[in-house]
Design an enzyme around this catalytic site. Structure first.
Site, mmCIF file in Angstrom:
data_model
loop_
_atom_site.group_PDB
_atom_site.id
_atom_site.type_symbol
_atom_site.label_atom_id
_atom_site.label_comp_id
_atom_site.label_asym_id
_atom_site.label_seq_id
_atom_site.Cartn_x
_atom_site.Cartn_y
_atom_site.Cartn_z
ATOM 1 N N THR A 93 1.424 -1.402 0.253
ATOM 2 C CA THR A 93 0.010 -0.240 -0.200
ATOM 3 C C THR A 93 0.675 1.251 0.405
ATOM 4 O O THR A 93 1.686 1.048 1.376
ATOM 5 C CB THR A 93 -1.197 0.141 1.317
ATOM 6 N N LYS A 168 -7.978 1.849 -2.704
ATOM 7 C CA LYS A 168 -7.382 1.564 -1.654
ATOM 8 C C LYS A 168 -7.253 2.917 -0.704
ATOM 9 O O LYS A 168 -7.600 2.720 0.771
ATOM 10 C CB LYS A 168 -5.552 0.485 -1.690
ATOM 11 N N LYS A 243 -0.497 4.837 8.802
ATOM 12 C CA LYS A 243 0.545 5.213 7.744
ATOM 13 C C LYS A 243 -0.930 5.310 6.538
ATOM 14 O O LYS A 243 -0.640 6.171 5.577
ATOM 15 C CB LYS A 243 1.307 4.118 7.442
#
Length: 294
Positions: A93, A168, A243
């Site tokens: 990611t 995402k 994050k």
């Protein structure tokens, strides 16, 4: 296919094993000794380095902590080591612009590249039920699809390069905001004298229904498989949510989007990760809510 799988952590190792189970020839590598030991223990063979793993591979899958690690690996010899036309599947990611930069680097080196971040956590990785959000050309998506299907249950072609990462980051922003407000609702219910079971029975079958409630319920009891029943062992750690929300904030700023809830969620999870929540499941944010730290 011969697959080099780089990044054998809590997510990467079970993904690599599922590829093995599907009949593929997998060779792995991880910079962390503990991850390498875990791979050997479950029968995933190891190369001496990432570049060694990529040398004879048909496909190189990367599952790294952050975008900088992807760019460093690509620049540090990974692309140069691979045979021309190798398919690179980037499942970390990372930021949208990092995914697009990695794609451009791979194409310039004579390879193919897709971004395919995942959702579903460690349980999804272990059970091959991950969701993949894919940014790729039609041809590259078709080439990668059988491999993704060996690791996941739902694979969505979101568009061209970088758009898997875009999906995402948007999805995780929704999830973070939802998990916070579900925690707030349970704390409010507690203070009003409402039992957890009663609130769950109402909200899970009414307009408050959402994944953060019915799968990741932040209180023990109503959903026996939720992390709340394991003292908030992840799952999906608070540090990882912080994050991912940092990536969302970066995208918000780059696009001048008015996303006040996303910004607030990023602030809340950054504080949670910096405190006690970095290694706990992100649903553990309810503990900070109870303590008035949010």
């Amino acid at each position: 296919m011969k697959i080099a799988f780089l990044g054998l952590g809590h997510m990467g190792l079970p993904m690599a094993r599922n590829l093995q189970a599907a009949g593929h020839d997998v060779i792995g590598f991880d910079v962390m000794p503990a991850a390498r030991e875990a791979a050997v223990a479950v029968g995933v063979p190891l190369a001496e380095s990432g570049t060694d793993a990529a040398t004879d591979a048909d496909v190189v899958i990367t599952m790294f902590p952050a975008g900088k690690h992807v760019i460093e690996a690509y620049e540090g010899g990974l692309l140069a080591a691979a045979r021309p036309g190798t398919l690179f599947i980037e499942s970390s990611t990372i930021a949208v612009d990092e995914a697009q930069a990695a794609h451009a680097m791979a194409i310039a080196a004579g390879h193919r590249n897709i971004d395919a971040p995942v959702s579903g956590g460690v349980v999804g990785a272990e059970n091959a039920t991950l969701a993949f959000m894919v940014g790729a050309s039609d041809d590259d998506f078709a080439a990668a699809l059988p491999l993704l299907e060996a690791m996941g249950k739902r694979i969505v072609h979101c568009g061209g390069p970088g758009l898997g990462q875009a999906a995402k980051v948007c999805n995780n922003m929704i999830l973070a905001v939802s998990q916070i407000v579900v925690g707030e609702a349970f704390v409010l219910g507690e203070r009003l004298g409402l039992s957890h079971d009663a609130l769950y029975d109402v909200a899970a079958n009414a307009s408050g229904q959402c994944w953060a409630l019915t799968t990741n319920c932040p209180v023990p009891g109503p959903v026996p498989t939720s992390p709340a029943n394991r003292d908030y062992q992840p799952g999906f750690a608070g540090a990882l949510m912080a994050k991912d929300l940092g990536l969302a904030l970066q995208a918000i700023d780059q696009t001048s989007t008015d996303a006040r809830m996303g910004r607030l969620a990023q602030e809340i999870y950054a504080a949670f990760a910096a405190g006690s929540g970095g290694g706990r499941d992100f649903s553990g944010i309810i503990t900070d809510i109870r303590d008035g730290q949010v």
